[in-house]
Design an enzyme around this catalytic site. Structure first.
Site, PDB file in Angstrom:
ATOM      1  CB  CYS A 188      -0.216   5.190   9.349  1.00 20.78           C
ATOM      2  SG  CYS A 188       0.423   6.734   8.654  1.00 20.78           S
TER       3      CYS A 188
ATOM      4  CB  SER B  13      -0.880  -0.023   1.253  1.00 19.72           C
ATOM      5  OG  SER B  13      -1.586   1.176   1.366  1.00 19.72           O
TER       6      SER B  13
ATOM      7  N   GLY C 261       7.578  -2.767  -1.502  1.00 24.51           N
ATOM      8  CA  GLY C 261       7.201  -1.387  -1.243  1.00 24.51           C
ATOM      9  C   GLY C 261       8.135  -0.384  -1.885  1.00 24.51           C
ATOM     10  CB  THR C 262      10.986   1.488  -0.445  1.00 24.74           C
ATOM     11  OG1 THR C 262      10.246   1.807   0.740  1.00 24.74           O
ATOM     12  CG2 THR C 262      11.879   2.666  -0.798  1.00 24.74           C
TER      13      THR C 262
ATOM     14  CG  ASN D 172      -2.101   1.699   7.759  1.00 23.70           C
ATOM     15  OD1 ASN D 172      -1.392   1.491   8.756  1.00 23.70           O
ATOM     16  ND2 ASN D 172      -1.752   2.547   6.802  1.00 23.70           N
TER      17      ASN D 172
HETATM   18  C1  SIN Z   1       1.671   4.406   6.346  1.00 24.29           C
HETATM   19  O1  SIN Z   1       2.773   4.518   6.864  1.00 24.29           O
HETATM   20  O2  SIN Z   1       0.882   3.518   6.703  1.00 24.29           O
HETATM   21  C2  SIN Z   1       1.217   5.339   5.279  1.00 24.29           C
HETATM   22  C3  SIN Z   1       2.123   6.479   5.063  1.00 24.29           C
HETATM   23  C4  SIN Z   1       1.415   7.783   5.150  1.00 24.29           C
HETATM   24  O3  SIN Z   1       0.457   8.029   4.411  1.00 24.29           O
HETATM   25  O4  SIN Z   1       1.829   8.613   5.979  1.00 24.29           O
END
Ligand code: SIN
Length: 327
Positions: free
Chosen positions: A140, A31, A274-275, A137
């Site tokens: 975050c 995500s 991800g990254t 989530n």
């Molecule tokens: C996340 O870390 O879950 C999302 C990153 C963000 O939108 O700050």
């Protein structure tokens, strides 16, 4: 896994099962690193992916945090996006129709400020077709209240239980590494009935401009991702694997086929990239190309045969819970 039986790459079965969630293969995109997928369709054969997790959505639209929102770190990336998104209904109207038409599993990442908000979002999404799963989530680090559920085992268990009772879709809990004992949070998610556990979200960090004597990120603190956090993520997967039987999805600095295999051996049944998508949007395709040969080299006819096969020294680790819990 057998030392004697040879497995040919063409006979490897890439399918994985995460609780009630069935995936064609274990390579997913994380995500927030793949937008809403449409913007990637000219680069990636989206139907080949095991699953896509679009950017986390919240009930109401959020403008996100002030700039700067990203800054490079040594072997990693700091972000403080702040869950910038257009809200649940805009997602359903503008993004879900495209995503639901893709021949891959769409796992919608949701974040709520309260249990009731998570539950309301899950119940609303349950009415829509084409969603394979929900990822909660609860990790975050960039929003006020964003990690409360992920840092308190009681709250995490209550949240997972309530969401599961409000929808029929498989539910995954995404955990934060920014806790003292991640296994305790995982046990709570597992005992509440989560279909799978994703770990890890970003590691809290910051960047400083010493000449200006100022933090670089507008929100001061951010979340670190990328190769720098892979050892932390592996450690978390290992510790949680010792504590629960719930399937795990490994996340954190995965960019090569060796990274993928390390996460499987440590205890993951699938991984999210991800990254690495930011500097090579095709990395998931390369990993999928290499996966059958890597599993074959390991003598594994499926991912399940490799998952959690880490051979530990006889001496038990002091920091691990003694008994597995959950299914
Ligand atoms: C996340 O870390 O879950 C999302 C990153 C963000 O939108 O700050």
């Amino acid at each position: 896994m057998s030392d004697t039986v040879t497995v040919s790459p063409s006979s490897v079965d890439l399918r994985v099962q995460l609780g009630r969630l069935h995936l064609a293969n274990p390579i997913l995109v994380a995500s927030g690193t793949f937008g809403y997928a449409r913007e990637m369709e000219h680069l990636v054969d989206l139907g080949r992916l095991g699953g896509i997790l679009p950017k986390t959505i919240t009930m109401a639209a959020r403008p996100g945090n002030p700039p700067w929102r990203t800054v490079e770190a040594s072997a990693g990336l700091l972000n403080s996006i702040g869950l910038d998104n257009d809200g649940l209904e805009a997602f359903i109207e503008h993004h879900l129709p495209y995503l639901a038409g893709l021949p891959t599993a769409i796992i919608v990442s949701i974040a709520g400020r309260t249990v009731d908000e998570f539950v309301a979002m899950a119940a609303r999404l349950d009415r829509e077709a084409g969603i394979a799963g929900l990822e909660l989530n609860i990790s975050c680090p960039n929003v006020s209240g964003g990690v409360d559920f992920g840092t308190d085992a009681g709250l995490c268990g209550q949240l997972v239980r309530n969401v599961l009772s409000a929808c029929r879709i498989p539910v995954i809990a995404k955990l934060t590494p920014n806790v003292t004992r991640i296994a305790d949070i995982a046990i709570a998610a597992s005992e509440a009935g989560a279909d799978a556990i994703s770990l890890i979200n970003t590691v809290q960090g910051m960047a400083v401009d010493w000449r200006k004597r100022k933090p670089i990120l507008g929100n001061v603190l951010g979340g670190l991702s990328g190769p720098a956090i892979k050892p932390i993520a592996l450690r978390c997967v290992h510790q949680v694997r010792q504590a629960v039987r719930t399937p795990l999805i490994g996340i954190g600095g995965i960019a090569t086929i060796d990274d993928v295999m390390e996460f499987f051996v440590a205890g993951a049944s699938a991984v999210q990239i991800g990254t690495a998508n930011y500097y090579d949007p095709t990395v998931s395709m390369k990993l999928l190309d290499r996966l059958p040969a890597a599993l074959s080299e390991a003598g594994a006819a499926s991912v399940a045969e490799l998952t959690g096969t880490l051979q530990l020294p006889a001496r038990p680790s002091a920091d691990l819970p003694s008994k597995p819990s959950g299914t």
